[in-house]
Design a protein around this motif. Sequence first.
Motif, PDB file in Angstrom:
ATOM      1  N   ASN A   1      -7.595  -8.903  -1.711  1.00  0.00           N
ATOM      2  CA  ASN A   1      -6.371  -9.369  -0.883  1.00  0.00           C
ATOM      3  C   ASN A   1      -5.339  -9.738  -1.707  1.00  0.00           C
ATOM      4  O   ASN A   1      -4.062  -9.448  -1.700  1.00  0.00           O
ATOM      5  CB  ASN A   1      -6.905 -10.618   0.064  1.00  0.00           C
ATOM      6  N   VAL A   2      -5.773 -10.568  -2.958  1.00  0.00           N
ATOM      7  CA  VAL A   2      -4.675 -10.780  -3.992  1.00  0.00           C
ATOM      8  C   VAL A   2      -3.908  -9.728  -4.353  1.00  0.00           C
ATOM      9  O   VAL A   2      -2.680  -9.568  -4.576  1.00  0.00           O
ATOM     10  CB  VAL A   2      -5.372 -11.843  -5.133  1.00  0.00           C
ATOM     11  N   ALA A   3      -4.615  -8.769  -5.086  1.00  0.00           N
ATOM     12  CA  ALA A   3      -4.045  -7.391  -5.484  1.00  0.00           C
ATOM     13  C   ALA A   3      -3.141  -6.728  -4.240  1.00  0.00           C
ATOM     14  O   ALA A   3      -2.142  -6.291  -4.957  1.00  0.00           O
ATOM     15  CB  ALA A   3      -5.236  -6.567  -5.854  1.00  0.00           C
ATOM     16  N   LEU A   4      -3.822  -6.846  -3.202  1.00  0.00           N
ATOM     17  CA  LEU A   4      -2.826  -5.992  -2.031  1.00  0.00           C
ATOM     18  C   LEU A   4      -1.582  -6.830  -2.031  1.00  0.00           C
ATOM     19  O   LEU A   4      -0.576  -6.103  -1.942  1.00  0.00           O
ATOM     20  CB  LEU A   4      -3.615  -6.189  -0.696  1.00  0.00           C
ATOM     21  N   TYR A   5      -1.443  -8.222  -1.881  1.00  0.00           N
ATOM     22  CA  TYR A   5      -0.366  -8.952  -1.640  1.00  0.00           C
ATOM     23  C   TYR A   5       0.569  -8.723  -2.825  1.00  0.00           C
ATOM     24  O   TYR A   5       1.884  -8.624  -2.828  1.00  0.00           O
ATOM     25  CB  TYR A   5      -0.655 -10.220  -1.140  1.00  0.00           C
ATOM     26  N   ARG A   6       0.197  -8.300  -4.317  1.00  0.00           N
ATOM     27  CA  ARG A   6       0.930  -8.301  -5.298  1.00  0.00           C
ATOM     28  C   ARG A   6       1.384  -6.860  -5.235  1.00  0.00           C
ATOM     29  O   ARG A   6       2.216  -6.727  -6.109  1.00  0.00           O
ATOM     30  CB  ARG A   6      -0.159  -8.427  -6.599  1.00  0.00           C
ATOM     31  N   GLY A   7       0.636  -6.026  -4.663  1.00  0.00           N
ATOM     32  CA  GLY A   7       1.094  -4.521  -4.505  1.00  0.00           C
ATOM     33  C   GLY A   7       0.315  -3.690  -5.458  1.00  0.00           C
ATOM     34  O   GLY A   7       0.801  -2.640  -6.048  1.00  0.00           O
ATOM     35  N   THR A   8      -0.658  -4.210  -6.075  1.00  0.00           N
ATOM     36  CA  THR A   8      -1.274  -3.480  -7.192  1.00  0.00           C
ATOM     37  C   THR A   8      -2.722  -2.896  -6.181  1.00  0.00           C
ATOM     38  O   THR A   8      -3.666  -3.126  -6.351  1.00  0.00           O
ATOM     39  CB  THR A   8      -1.959  -4.451  -8.288  1.00  0.00           C
ATOM     40  N   LEU A   9      -2.255  -1.818  -5.744  1.00  0.00           N
ATOM     41  CA  LEU A   9      -3.231  -1.047  -4.698  1.00  0.00           C
ATOM     42  C   LEU A   9      -4.372  -0.770  -5.362  1.00  0.00           C
ATOM     43  O   LEU A   9      -5.524  -0.566  -4.799  1.00  0.00           O
ATOM     44  CB  LEU A   9      -2.447  -0.148  -3.895  1.00  0.00           C
ATOM     45  N   ASP A  10      -4.272  -0.244  -6.526  1.00  0.00           N
ATOM     46  CA  ASP A  10      -5.372   0.665  -7.234  1.00  0.00           C
ATOM     47  C   ASP A  10      -6.440  -0.725  -7.372  1.00  0.00           C
ATOM     48  O   ASP A  10      -7.655  -0.308  -7.295  1.00  0.00           O
ATOM     49  CB  ASP A  10      -5.047   0.968  -8.568  1.00  0.00           C
ATOM     50  N   ASP A  11      -5.891  -1.778  -7.891  1.00  0.00           N
ATOM     51  CA  ASP A  11      -6.924  -2.986  -8.177  1.00  0.00           C
ATOM     52  C   ASP A  11      -7.387  -3.289  -6.762  1.00  0.00           C
ATOM     53  O   ASP A  11      -8.679  -3.712  -6.609  1.00  0.00           O
ATOM     54  CB  ASP A  11      -6.100  -4.051  -8.661  1.00  0.00           C
ATOM     55  N   ALA A  12      -6.623  -3.319  -5.801  1.00  0.00           N
ATOM     56  CA  ALA A  12      -6.994  -3.685  -4.248  1.00  0.00           C
ATOM     57  C   ALA A  12      -8.332  -2.975  -3.937  1.00  0.00           C
ATOM     58  O   ALA A  12      -9.468  -3.414  -3.597  1.00  0.00           O
ATOM     59  CB  ALA A  12      -5.867  -3.636  -3.356  1.00  0.00           C
ATOM     60  N   GLU A  13      -7.949  -1.424  -4.065  1.00  0.00           N
ATOM     61  CA  GLU A  13      -9.066  -0.715  -3.795  1.00  0.00           C
ATOM     62  C   GLU A  13     -10.545  -0.908  -4.536  1.00  0.00           C
ATOM     63  O   GLU A  13     -11.552  -0.764  -3.901  1.00  0.00           O
ATOM     64  CB  GLU A  13      -8.427   0.614  -3.828  1.00  0.00           C
ATOM     65  N   ARG A  14     -10.185  -0.953  -5.869  1.00  0.00           N
ATOM     66  CA  ARG A  14     -11.371  -1.209  -6.581  1.00  0.00           C
ATOM     67  C   ARG A  14     -12.180  -2.570  -6.041  1.00  0.00           C
ATOM     68  O   ARG A  14     -13.265  -2.452  -6.010  1.00  0.00           O
ATOM     69  CB  ARG A  14     -10.861  -1.521  -8.027  1.00  0.00           C
ATOM     70  N   PHE A  15     -11.640  -3.662  -5.887  1.00  0.00           N
ATOM     71  CA  PHE A  15     -12.363  -4.855  -5.405  1.00  0.00           C
ATOM     72  C   PHE A  15     -12.840  -4.565  -4.161  1.00  0.00           C
ATOM     73  O   PHE A  15     -13.973  -4.934  -3.805  1.00  0.00           O
ATOM     74  CB  PHE A  15     -11.328  -6.049  -5.528  1.00  0.00           C
ATOM     75  N   TYR A  16     -12.227  -3.826  -3.147  1.00  0.00           N
ATOM     76  CA  TYR A  16     -12.710  -3.695  -1.672  1.00  0.00           C
ATOM     77  C   TYR A  16     -14.039  -2.774  -2.027  1.00  0.00           C
ATOM     78  O   TYR A  16     -15.045  -2.912  -1.082  1.00  0.00           O
ATOM     79  CB  TYR A  16     -11.666  -3.088  -0.974  1.00  0.00           C
TER      80      TYR A  16
END
Length: 125
Positions: free
Chosen positions: A73-88
């Motif tokens: 969620n942190v990555a998503l709100y920062r706009g770093t979608l690749d990181d968000a996808e990796r965490f999810y």
Amino acid sequence: LDPLRGFGEDGIARGAADGIELGPFLNNWGSMEIDAGNLDRARSLLERALAIFRARLGPLHPFVASVLTNLGNVALYRGTLDDAERFYRESLAIKRKALFFFHDTATTELYTHVYTLSLPDALPI
């Protein structure tokens, strides 16, 4: 969040530095910092919770998955979608292994993550 910050920082200073009991507190505090828009502080708290949970509970515990979702969620709100996808993805993989089946919460989470990541222009960033 100010009273919570004081309470948390006081507890950390008194020696609860890496105890398992601190992990859920840090994860919840990090989640509230996300909601308040304090993404740097949230990430710091969540990374500490993740380190505690991995060290004390192992890498496949559902608490680890919960923190990874919050880091996503942190990555998503920062706009770093690749990181968000990796965490999810890591979170969901743990839930599948730890829970032995893909129950309703994980299914809903998967749908939410896929849908959110498919709409980067609509994100509240």
